[in-house]
Structure formats: structure tokens, C-alpha cells
Design a protein around this motif. Structure first.
Motif, short mmCIF file in Angstrom:
data_model
loop_
_atom_site.label_atom_id
_atom_site.label_comp_id
_atom_site.label_asym_id
_atom_site.label_seq_id
_atom_site.Cartn_x
_atom_site.Cartn_y
_atom_site.Cartn_z
N LYS A 110 0.69 -1.29 0.12
CA LYS A 110 -0.03 0.07 0.21
C LYS A 110 0.79 1.19 -0.01
N THR A 111 0.37 2.09 -0.75
CA THR A 111 0.97 3.60 -0.66
C THR A 111 0.11 4.75 -0.31
N THR A 112 0.54 5.41 0.54
CA THR A 112 -0.36 6.31 0.83
C THR A 112 0.49 7.76 1.21
N SER A 113 -0.28 8.89 0.52
CA SER A 113 0.32 10.15 0.36
C SER A 113 -0.41 11.11 1.23
N MET A 114 0.12 12.06 1.83
CA MET A 114 -0.44 13.41 2.61
C MET A 114 0.30 14.64 2.25
N THR A 115 -0.33 15.65 2.34
CA THR A 115 0.18 16.99 2.21
C THR A 115 -0.09 17.76 3.40
N TRP A 116 1.18 18.72 3.53
CA TRP A 116 1.02 19.59 4.57
C TRP A 116 0.22 20.80 4.30
N ASP A 117 -0.82 21.24 5.14
CA ASP A 117 -1.76 22.33 4.71
C ASP A 117 -1.11 23.43 5.48
N GLU A 118 -0.24 24.58 5.12
CA GLU A 118 0.17 25.69 5.41
C GLU A 118 -0.57 26.40 6.61
N GLU A 119 -1.94 26.71 5.75
CA GLU A 119 -2.77 27.44 6.55
C GLU A 119 -3.49 26.64 7.74
N ALA A 120 -3.76 25.53 7.62
CA ALA A 120 -4.29 24.77 8.84
C ALA A 120 -3.37 24.26 9.79
N GLU A 121 -2.14 24.08 9.25
CA GLU A 121 -1.05 23.37 9.93
C GLU A 121 -1.23 22.13 10.33
N GLU A 122 -1.75 21.40 9.27
CA GLU A 122 -2.24 19.81 9.49
C GLU A 122 -1.97 19.09 8.15
N PHE A 123 -1.74 17.65 8.28
CA PHE A 123 -1.72 17.07 7.12
C PHE A 123 -2.99 16.70 6.72
N VAL A 124 -3.13 16.84 5.36
CA VAL A 124 -4.53 16.39 4.58
C VAL A 124 -4.14 15.32 3.46
N THR A 125 -4.97 14.55 3.31
CA THR A 125 -4.89 13.39 2.03
C THR A 125 -4.42 14.21 1.00
N SER A 126 -3.41 13.78 0.16
CA SER A 126 -2.97 14.37 -0.98
C SER A 126 -3.63 13.68 -2.00
N LYS A 127 -3.90 14.97 -2.76
CA LYS A 127 -4.77 14.47 -4.23
C LYS A 127 -3.77 14.35 -5.41
N ARG A 128 -2.40 14.19 -5.02
CA ARG A 128 -1.40 13.68 -6.31
C ARG A 128 -1.49 12.24 -6.29
N ASP A 129 -1.37 12.06 -7.64
CA ASP A 129 -1.36 10.83 -8.02
C ASP A 129 0.27 10.13 -7.87
N VAL A 130 0.38 9.35 -7.31
CA VAL A 130 1.86 8.88 -7.01
C VAL A 130 2.13 7.70 -8.03
N ASP A 131 2.69 7.97 -9.46
CA ASP A 131 2.95 6.96 -10.23
C ASP A 131 4.55 6.07 -9.96
N ASP A 132 4.52 5.11 -10.68
CA ASP A 132 5.61 4.30 -10.41
C ASP A 132 6.96 5.10 -10.52
N VAL A 133 7.06 6.02 -11.62
CA VAL A 133 8.36 6.69 -11.64
C VAL A 133 8.54 7.55 -10.33
N SER A 134 7.45 8.31 -10.05
CA SER A 134 7.51 9.26 -9.00
C SER A 134 8.01 8.70 -7.48
N LEU A 135 7.43 7.39 -7.57
CA LEU A 135 7.60 6.54 -6.08
C LEU A 135 9.16 6.19 -6.04
N LEU A 136 9.52 5.53 -7.09
CA LEU A 136 10.99 5.11 -7.14
C LEU A 136 11.87 6.32 -6.97
N LYS A 137 11.50 7.46 -7.59
CA LYS A 137 12.58 8.60 -7.39
C LYS A 137 12.40 9.16 -5.85
N VAL A 138 11.51 9.02 -5.23
CA VAL A 138 11.23 9.58 -3.71
C VAL A 138 11.83 8.54 -2.84
#
Length: 352
Positions: free
Chosen positions: A119-147
């Protein structure tokens, strides 16, 4: 990707520098190189954090924390945490949090997730709310291997969190968590139980009665714990008299069975799971309502003499749960005492 990555991968975007965050019982301070956590074992986990931004009292009232990753394998001469990894990139991802400046007004917040193989889960830091929210980015295979090389490994030497939460399931979590949690609102140090929210609402209403205003608090932001009060509620069946009344006042087994039947559909394990959930909230978030509920459940279960015989598996699990919790408390106190003693000796040596 032909071969999925092992266990669960948690990718975190836009993390601010020197943010005190953690997963389960691990606390660490983020750096610019930190991008998430990999090799998270299956089961229930907690991502928790507090913002590094000083509160409204200003930087002069900020405090230094000494939280750090537990079960550290090694450190370099600059205090950077060195985890067991073939890559130096991972070593630069987190640092010891002795130098973080954190306001004493900051709250700790948390979100819960379930890990499973691949399983792969991604979250993004919301600077205004100062909290993590579920990311809407699609994590493809190339991006995942890069990070992936930039992710730190989940400490494999920390199995005790599973012992603290072995009864928690996604279904039970949805029972305890506030309704607002389903709308991406994380829980925090000040999230109250429905009982505490009601008491506060009544106090506010009483205080505002002179102005003829009716005030109430939304219950959607409150934990949905078992609703009982051993000091104010009747713990015997209606109509009980004589010896039965005396026995029920001393042995609350009937009340336990009635409570579980009314609020948890007869699932006794849900009571212990709530005990585990409250302890996690207490340890990670210092949540007051969770601490009070933990005490209420322990008092109830420890005053049910007949239930020990009728529910032996329940009490075996209770002993396992309390043993794991008290062991964690003991280790924490021992570590604190060691640090205080070491600091005192260092001070005396410097002033000789």
C-alpha cells in the motif's frame, strides 16, 4: 511497477523544517530532506505532529523539547540520527529534536491509518491549517521510485506499539472517532469526549442564562466513547432490592454487561479496544478526555468480580493490555530519571 514495494509506504509533501512529528511511538524532527516513511508493517498506525511555529505568546515563551527517535541505532558527531540503511540519504532525513523550538501553546494532532502489504499513502502539509491532509496527487511508479531513497525506514525494533493496539480495527476506530474526523478534521490534544462536551455546554448555558441565550456545542467534534459515570449512575438493575442491591453495588458485572449490550452490541472486546485507544491518545497527544476515560474503564473492569469468571478471555486480554501499557510507562519514567540524573551530574562536573 512489476514488483510492488514491500509493506506500506507513507509519502509526505511540503513538510516544514523542524516540525516535531512522529509515527506511533517514534518522535523526530523533520529536515528539508525528509519525505516520508517506508516499510511500515501491517496494522493500525498513528501519524502525529505539532507545528514548529511559535504560538500567540511569542518566541520568548517558547520551550525547547528533548523528544527524539526512540530505539536509535547511531548518531554522528552533529547529533544527526543514523538509521540502519545502505543509503546516506536516509540518514539526512531526520535529526535529533533537542534543538527544536516549540511553543508551549502548540497542540499535537494526529490521523490514523491502516497499513497493508504493497500500500502507498500520501499526505500533504496544509500551511494555513497547519495539519496533514490526504494528498490529491497521483503517485506513479516513476515518482515513487524517485522519492523512495529519501524515505526513512520504520524502526523495526519497535514491536511494542502492536502490543498496545492489538484489538483496534478500522470499524472500532470509526466508532470512537468524532464524526468530523470523516471530514478530514484530525484529532488533537483538546478534542473532548461527548460527555465532556455536554458538561461544558451545560456550564456555558448556565453562565449565559442571565442573558436569555441558549448555547450548545456541536457534538460532531467529540470522541464517541462509552457514556457512563460510576459516581453518578445506578450500577444495578431497576427493581433490585436487599442482598441483590448490595451485591450489585460492590460487583459491577451487571452494569458492565448492560453497558456493553446497549452501546456496543454485546462486543466486550470493544471496551478493551477503547481502553487501548485512550492510552494511545494520552501518550501521544496528552489528551485529557482520553485520560479520564481510560481511568473510568479501568475502574469499571476492576470492580466486576463475577465477570472475571464469566469472561475469562476478556480479563486475560486486559492483563496483556495493562502489562504493555505499564511497561511503556516504566521505561519512559526510567529514561526520564536517567536523563535528569545525567544532566545533574554534568552540571556538578562543570561547576566543580
Amino acid at each position: 511497477m512489476a514488483v510492488p514495494l514491500p509493506k506500506t509506504t507513507l509519502i509526505l509533501y511540503n513538510i516544514p523544517d523542524k516540525c516535531l512529528l512522529g509515527i506511533d511511538l517514534q518522535f523526530f524532527t523533520s529536515t528539508a530532506d525528509f519525505n516520508g516513511i517506508k516499510l511500515i508493517p501491517d496494522g493500525f498506525h498513528v501519524l502525529h505532529w505539532s507545528s514548529p511555529t511559535p504560538g500567540p505568546t511569542g518566541i520568548e515563551n517558547a520551550i525547547h523539547t528533548s523528544s527524539r527517535i526512540t530505539n536509535i541505532h547511531d548518531e554522528d558527531d552533529k547529533g544527526n540520527v543514523l538509521l540502519k540503511s545502505p543509503s546516506n540519504i536516509e540518514r539526512q532525513a531526520v535529526t535529533q529534536s533537542d534543538n527544536i523550538v516549540m511553543s508551549n501553546m502548540n497542540l499535537r494532532m494526529a490521523v490514523f491509518f491502516e497499513a497493508s502489504e504493497g500500500k502507498t499513502t500520501s499526505m500533504t502539509w496544509d500551511e494555513e491549517a497547519e495539519e496533514f491532509v490526504t494528498s490529491k496527487r497521483d503517485v506513479d511508479d516513476v515518482s515513487l521510485l524517485k522519492v523512495y531513497p529519501h524515505l526513512i525506514s520504520y524502526p523495526q525494533s519497535s514491536p511494542r506499539f502492536a502490543a498496545l493496539t492489538f484489538l483496534l480495527t478500522p470499524k472500532l476506530l470509526s466508532t470512537y472517532l468524532p464524526e468530523s474526523y470523516n471530514k478530514a478534521v484530525p484529532v488533537s490534544s483538546i478534542t473532548a469526549s461527548s460527555t465532556d462536551s455536554l458538561l461544558l455546554s451545560q456550564a456555558i448555558s448556565k453562565a449565559s442564562s442571565s442573558s436569555n441565550r441558549s448555547t450548545s456545542l456541536a457534538d460532531t467534534d467529540s470522541f464517541r466513547f462509552l457514556n457512563f459515570d460510576l459516581k453518578r449512575q445506578r450500577t444495578w438493575r431497576e427493581g433490585a432490592v436487599g442482598r441483590e442491591l448490595t451485591t450489585a453495588a460492590l460487583d459491577r458485572s451487571w452494569f458492565l454487561g448492560d453497558l456493553v449490550s446497549r452501546e456496543r452490541n454485546g462486543d466486550y472486546n470493544s471496551v478493551l479496544a477503547e481502553l487501548q485507544f485512550c492510552f494511545v491518545l494520552l501518550v501521544l497527544l496528552a489528551n485529557y478526555s482520553a485520560a479520564e476515560q481510560w481511568k473510568r474503564i479501568v475502574e469499571l473492569l476492576c470492580t466486576c468480580k463475577s465477570a472475571v469468571s464469566s469472561q475469562p478471555e476478556l480479563y486475560q486480554k486486559l492483563l496483556d493490555t495493562l502489562y504493555a501499557q505499564f511497561q511503556l510507562i516504566y521505561e519512559g519514567c526510567a529514561r526520564l530519571w536517567y536523563n535528569l540524573t545525567t544532566d545533574h551530574l554534568d552540571w556538578k562536573i562543570r561547576h566543580l
